[in-house]
Design an enzyme around this catalytic site. Structure first.
Site, PDB file in Angstrom:
ATOM      1  CE  LYS A 113      41.995  43.456  29.195  1.00  0.00           C
ATOM      2  NZ  LYS A 113      41.874  43.628  30.670  1.00  0.00           N
ATOM      3  CE1 TYR A 131      36.540  44.769  30.801  1.00  0.00           C
ATOM      4  CE2 TYR A 131      37.603  46.423  29.427  1.00  0.00           C
ATOM      5  CZ  TYR A 131      37.572  45.146  29.964  1.00  0.00           C
ATOM      6  OH  TYR A 131      38.565  44.250  29.673  1.00  0.00           O
ATOM      7  CG  PHE A 139      39.033  48.384  38.658  1.00  0.00           C
ATOM      8  CD1 PHE A 139      38.543  48.047  37.395  1.00  0.00           C
ATOM      9  CD2 PHE A 139      38.646  47.607  39.740  1.00  0.00           C
ATOM     10  CE1 PHE A 139      37.688  46.974  37.221  1.00  0.00           C
ATOM     11  CE2 PHE A 139      37.791  46.511  39.572  1.00  0.00           C
ATOM     12  CZ  PHE A 139      37.315  46.207  38.303  1.00  0.00           C
ATOM     13  NE  ARG A 144      37.962  34.245  32.648  1.00  0.00           N
ATOM     14  CZ  ARG A 144      37.887  35.524  33.045  1.00  0.00           C
ATOM     15  NH1 ARG A 144      37.584  36.494  32.181  1.00  0.00           N
ATOM     16  NH2 ARG A 144      38.119  35.864  34.288  1.00  0.00           N
ATOM     17  CB  THR A 183      42.290  39.394  37.094  1.00  0.00           C
ATOM     18  OG1 THR A 183      41.114  38.616  36.868  1.00  0.00           O
ATOM     19  CG2 THR A 183      42.064  40.815  36.635  1.00  0.00           C
ATOM     20  NE  ARG A 196      44.428  38.625  32.091  1.00  0.00           N
ATOM     21  CZ  ARG A 196      43.144  38.556  32.428  1.00  0.00           C
ATOM     22  NH1 ARG A 196      42.716  37.609  33.238  1.00  0.00           N
ATOM     23  NH2 ARG A 196      42.279  39.428  31.948  1.00  0.00           N
ATOM     24  CG  ASN A 225      44.674  42.240  32.675  1.00  0.00           C
ATOM     25  OD1 ASN A 225      44.276  42.796  31.658  1.00  0.00           O
ATOM     26  ND2 ASN A 225      43.859  41.799  33.606  1.00  0.00           N
ATOM     27  CG  HIS A 251      37.913  40.865  27.789  1.00  0.00           C
ATOM     28  ND1 HIS A 251      37.311  41.047  29.007  1.00  0.00           N
ATOM     29  CD2 HIS A 251      36.962  40.345  26.970  1.00  0.00           C
ATOM     30  CE1 HIS A 251      36.038  40.655  28.916  1.00  0.00           C
ATOM     31  NE2 HIS A 251      35.802  40.231  27.691  1.00  0.00           N
ATOM     32  CD  GLU A 300      32.371  40.193  27.219  1.00  0.00           C
ATOM     33  OE1 GLU A 300      32.350  40.554  28.414  1.00  0.00           O
ATOM     34  OE2 GLU A 300      33.220  39.403  26.770  1.00  0.00           O
TER      35      GLU A 300
HETATM   36  P1  RTP Z   1      38.726  40.836  31.678  1.00  0.00           P
HETATM   37  O1  RTP Z   1      37.285  41.144  31.973  1.00  0.00           O
HETATM   38  O2  RTP Z   1      39.495  42.019  31.137  1.00  0.00           O
HETATM   39  O3  RTP Z   1      38.880  39.604  30.856  1.00  0.00           O
HETATM   40  O4  RTP Z   1      39.470  40.468  33.043  1.00  0.00           O
HETATM   41  P2  RTP Z   1      38.941  39.579  34.230  1.00  0.00           P
HETATM   42  O5  RTP Z   1      37.599  38.975  33.884  1.00  0.00           O
HETATM   43  O6  RTP Z   1      40.035  38.654  34.608  1.00  0.00           O
HETATM   44  O7  RTP Z   1      38.757  40.656  35.383  1.00  0.00           O
HETATM   45  P3  RTP Z   1      37.468  41.569  35.752  1.00  0.00           P
HETATM   46  O8  RTP Z   1      37.174  41.350  37.180  1.00  0.00           O
HETATM   47  O9  RTP Z   1      36.367  41.360  34.750  1.00  0.00           O
HETATM   48  O10 RTP Z   1      38.057  43.042  35.591  1.00  0.00           O
HETATM   49  C1  RTP Z   1      38.162  43.655  34.335  1.00  0.00           C
HETATM   50  C2  RTP Z   1      39.500  44.315  34.189  1.00  0.00           C
HETATM   51  O11 RTP Z   1      39.586  45.412  35.092  1.00  0.00           O
HETATM   52  C3  RTP Z   1      40.922  45.537  35.565  1.00  0.00           C
HETATM   53  N1  RTP Z   1      40.948  45.414  36.995  1.00  0.00           N
HETATM   54  N2  RTP Z   1      41.670  46.189  37.738  1.00  0.00           N
HETATM   55  N3  RTP Z   1      42.906  47.444  39.918  1.00  0.00           N
HETATM   56  C4  RTP Z   1      42.089  46.425  40.133  1.00  0.00           C
HETATM   57  O12 RTP Z   1      41.865  45.988  41.234  1.00  0.00           O
HETATM   58  C5  RTP Z   1      41.469  45.803  38.990  1.00  0.00           C
HETATM   59  N4  RTP Z   1      40.648  44.798  39.033  1.00  0.00           N
HETATM   60  C6  RTP Z   1      40.302  44.547  37.755  1.00  0.00           C
HETATM   61  C7  RTP Z   1      41.740  44.430  34.947  1.00  0.00           C
HETATM   62  O13 RTP Z   1      42.435  44.950  33.815  1.00  0.00           O
HETATM   63  C8  RTP Z   1      40.704  43.423  34.522  1.00  0.00           C
HETATM   64  O14 RTP Z   1      41.155  42.664  33.438  1.00  0.00           O
HETATM   65 MG    MG Z   2      35.946  40.099  33.195  1.00  0.00          MG
END
Ligand code: RTP
Ligand code: MG
Length: 139
Positions: free
Chosen positions: A9, A49, A57, A85, A91, A102, A112, A115, A126
């Site tokens: 990112k 996304y 968010f 992962r 996250t 991370r 963070n 992805h 994707e």
């Molecule tokens: P990613 O998709 O980016 O790999 O991350 P992830 O699976 O660990 O998390 P996901 O639930 O898919 O959320 C995507 C991205 O959204 C942002 N986020 N912000 N402020 C918040 O509560 C919040 N929750 C998620 C994070 O940047 C996350 O990577």
């Molecule tokens: Mg995700």
């Protein structure tokens, strides 16, 4: 053999740690079989996304993903999705296990660092979002 989509990112690209993150993929047995640096447009960031469109968010996430260039890559290896992962960590970097990408490079839940696809179906979608079959070099 399995494939997953990874994005370094904008925060991690700005921190100049692309190479350090690539080294972690390689040490874990994940091969980089496609890669591209890219500055996402709004359409691309929102499209990528789209599953999070209704989340509170979403706006911040899209703005952040457009804030600078990203590195997009396809990783290939045994259990590539889960392995990536694991390397990434939780996250929220405050919850991420020590030694994960991370924990070491992320600054907040928004910025963070990386992805990674979270399942077989999303990995397929994707990867196709960014790369054609003829742009993936499996060896
Ligand atoms: P990613 O998709 O980016 O790999 O991350 P992830 O699976 O660990 O998390 P996901 O639930 O898919 O959320 C995507 C991205 O959204 C942002 N986020 N912000 N402020 C918040 O509560 C919040 N929750 C998620 C994070 O940047 C996350 O990577
Ligand atoms: Mg995700």
């Amino acid at each position: 053999m399995e494939r997953t989509l990874s994005i370094i990112k904008p925060d991690a690209v700005a921190k100049n740690v692309i190479g350090e993150i690539y080294t972690r993929f390689e040490r874990a047995g994940l091969k980089i079989v496609a890669a591209r640096m890219k500055h996402l447009s709004r359409e691309e960031a929102e499209g990528f996304y789209a599953v999070h469109r209704e989340r509170p968010f979403f706006k911040d996430l899209v703005a952040f993903m457009m804030s600078g260039p990203v590195m997009v890559q396809v990783l290939e290896g045994e259990d590539a999705i889960a392995r990536n992962r694991e390397l990434m960590g939780a996250t929220d970097p405050q919850q991420a296990a020590p030694g994960t990408i991370r924990a070491d490079f992320a600054t907040s839940i928004d910025a963070n660092a990386v992805h990674g696809s979270d399942g077989a179906d999303t990995a397929k979608e994707e990867i196709a979002f960014f790369f054609g079959d003829d742009e993936i070099y499996s060896r």
